[in-house]
Enzyme design. Structure first.
Site, PDB file in Angstrom:
ATOM      1  N   LYS A 128       0.765  -1.108   0.046  1.00 14.23           N
ATOM      2  CA  LYS A 128      -0.117   0.063   0.325  1.00 14.23           C
ATOM      3  C   LYS A 128       1.006   1.315   0.326  1.00 14.23           C
ATOM      4  CE  LYS A 128      -2.404  -1.090   3.989  1.00 14.23           C
ATOM      5  NZ  LYS A 128      -1.841  -2.414   3.921  1.00 14.23           N
ATOM      6  N   THR A 129       1.635   1.391   0.877  1.00 16.55           N
ATOM      7  CA  THR A 129       2.479   2.516   1.414  1.00 16.55           C
ATOM      8  C   THR A 129       2.793   3.375  -0.014  1.00 16.55           C
ATOM      9  OG1 THR A 129       2.391   2.353   3.466  1.00 16.55           O
ATOM     10  CG2 THR A 129       4.357   3.817   2.474  1.00 16.55           C
ATOM     11  N   GLU A 172      -3.887   6.364   0.837  1.00 18.78           N
ATOM     12  CA  GLU A 172      -3.409   4.763   1.720  1.00 18.78           C
ATOM     13  C   GLU A 172      -4.517   4.320   2.410  1.00 18.78           C
ATOM     14  OE1 GLU A 172       0.082   2.276   3.936  1.00 18.78           O
ATOM     15  OE2 GLU A 172       0.064   3.858   2.658  1.00 18.78           O
TER      16      GLU A 172
END
Length: 473
Positions: A128-129, A172
């Site tokens: 995600k990041t 995010e």
């Protein structure tokens, strides 16, 4: 978390929050939100008990940081923001209720900031990041000036939150506590789905249903991996519901198909084709096949948004990486030191395999702090298998605020499960004893990585300093 009780995106704006106080403002997620609000002109204060790296920048932007948790911190405050890590009997929350202040979960405050923007929300068990960061940099290179909040800092920019002038908001989206279900994205990116956070979702089927609901909230399109774990059912379910789904990956039939993926210490590259038409070679200056897949998600999203391919390629070639994600801190006494936030078995395995390539003829040493008791217990065998990739493994005690360890659970059990000779694995409960253990085990040419829970994945600089002080003159 009962998301039905939370305020979804579109119901509030950031300006309507008034003066905002964030409990635990130094954590990476809260600091990103605080930075976004400050750059938007919203008055921000917060409370902390330790001097986190992000606090100096927040003060420089005009934020007020109280180095204590006391009731008087709420003087002049209109809205109090808390995260899932903050207990409901926290004295500042108790005082906020007494004063009748607006109290919001972090996700609600973030949702308010999304109002009026075209949101690109990035979810998934892993990646995600990095994917959020790459998507942000692509938009910046295309001249879009997006707003963004990321669970990590883009390395060279040193930023994890910003209020931009462009139409896009990149965020995010955290599935761990179900809070991503209050966002109303235009684009939903779902990198992969694997067993995790079952303390909130019950079982894997419950988790998959949550991602399906998240994807169904997108009013534009969904992007997901064609060959990623758990996404086959998601793709079928969303398309059956009439959603537009675009896929990326190595699988036959992927809309953005990547092939000839090669990874080296200088980065990863792959050939790409969209809808059967060649796009040429795509390069990312970060090693690891998993990094290539993360970039492909952002490439496909950018292309479907109509961004020019040359700007996308330019952004990827210049992408500096994300702090605590395969971040090289330096070299001392001939030992290379990295920080890495991976804590789920799949991401731990991917990171260690990549670091094994980087180590070359040297050895790989990992200092690992498990993150959450339930994950360490339920995925112990998988974690142990991943950690056995290293030549030497130092395991700390589980970081699990508010959790209780049962008999036979925790770092001792995980250490015992790692298939390494007894002399090549050790349980060292506390960080204060770790540097001495690293000094004892490391030698020139080795790679050492601090990995796992948030505290340990920030310790590379401290370890580097210790190695430097012990290096012969």
């Amino acid at each position: 978390m009962n998301t039905a009780e939370l305020t979804p995106a579109g119901k509030l704006t950031a300006e309507e929050l008034g003066s905002v106080h964030l409990i635990g403002i130094g954590g990476v997620g809260m600091a990103g939100l605080a930075r976004l609000l400050l750059t938007r002109g919203v008055p921000v204060s917060g409370s902390e008990l330790r001097e986190w790296p992000a606090l100096a920048a927040l003060r420089a932007l005009g934020g007020t940081v109280h180095m204590s948790h006391v009731a008087s911190n709420l003087e002049g405050v209109d809205t109090v923001v808390f995260s899932t890590a903050i207990p409901q009997d926290h004295l500042e929350l108790v005082e906020a209720r007494r004063l009748g202040l607006r109290i919001l979960h972090r996700s609600e405050a973030l949702a308010a900031a999304m109002t009026g923007r075209q949101t690109i929300a990035v979810a998934g068990t892993h990646g995600k990041t990095t994917t959020t960061s790459i998507m942000t940099v692509i938009l910046q290179h295309a001249g879009q000036d997006p707003s963004f909040v990321i669970g990590g800092e883009i390395s060279e920019a040193g930023s994890n939150g910003h209020h931009g002038t462009g139409p896009h908001f990149v965020a995010e989206a955290d599935e761990s506590d179900r809070s991503f279900l209050i966002y109303r994205p235009h684009v939903a990116i779902i990198t992969n789905i694997e067993e995790d956070h079952l303390n909130n979702w019950g079982d894997l089927d419950g988790l998959k249903a949550g991602f399906l609901e998240f994807g169904s909230l997108a009013d534009g399109f969904v992007v997901t991996c064609a060959d990623g774990p758990g996404t086959g059912e998601l793709i079928a379910g969303l398309r059956a519901a009439g959603k537009t789904v675009w896929t990326y990956g190595e699988a036959e039939g992927a809309d953005l198909r990547i092939s000839d993926v090669t990874s080296s210490t200088s980065g990863v590259r792959y050939a790409a084709e969209l809808d059967g038409q060649p796009l040429g070679e795509i390069k990312l200056a970060l090693p690891g096949k998993h990094m290539g897949l993360n970039s492909a998600a952002a490439v496909l999203t950018g292309l479907r948004l109509g961004l020019p391919l040359d700007k996308i390629a330019e952004a990827l070639a210049s992408f500096p990486g994300v702090r605590r994600r395969f971040e090289r801190k330096g070299i001392a006494a001939g030992v290379r030191v990295y920080d890495e936030y991976a804590y789920h078995p799949t991401s731990v395995k991917a990171a260690l395999l990549t670091l094994r390539e980087v180590a070359g003829d040297g050895r790989l040493l990992v200092v690992f702090q498990p993150y959450r008791v339930y994950r360490t217990r339920d995925l112990q065998a998988e974690l142990a298998e991943a950690l056995a990739i290293a030549d030497e493994t130092i395991v700390m005690e589980v970081f699990g605020p508010g959790e209780m360890r049962g008999p036979g659970e925790g770092g001792v059990a995980l250490t015992a499960a790692i298939d390494l000779p007894a002399g090549h694995k050790v349980f060292v409960p506390d960080w204060q004893d770790v540097p001495a253990e690293v000094l004892r085990r490391s030698r020139p040419g080795d790679v050492v990585v601090t990995m796992g829970a948030p505290p340990i994945s920030l310790m590379g600089d401290e370890l580097l300093a210790v190695l430097s002080s012990e290096a012969p003159e």
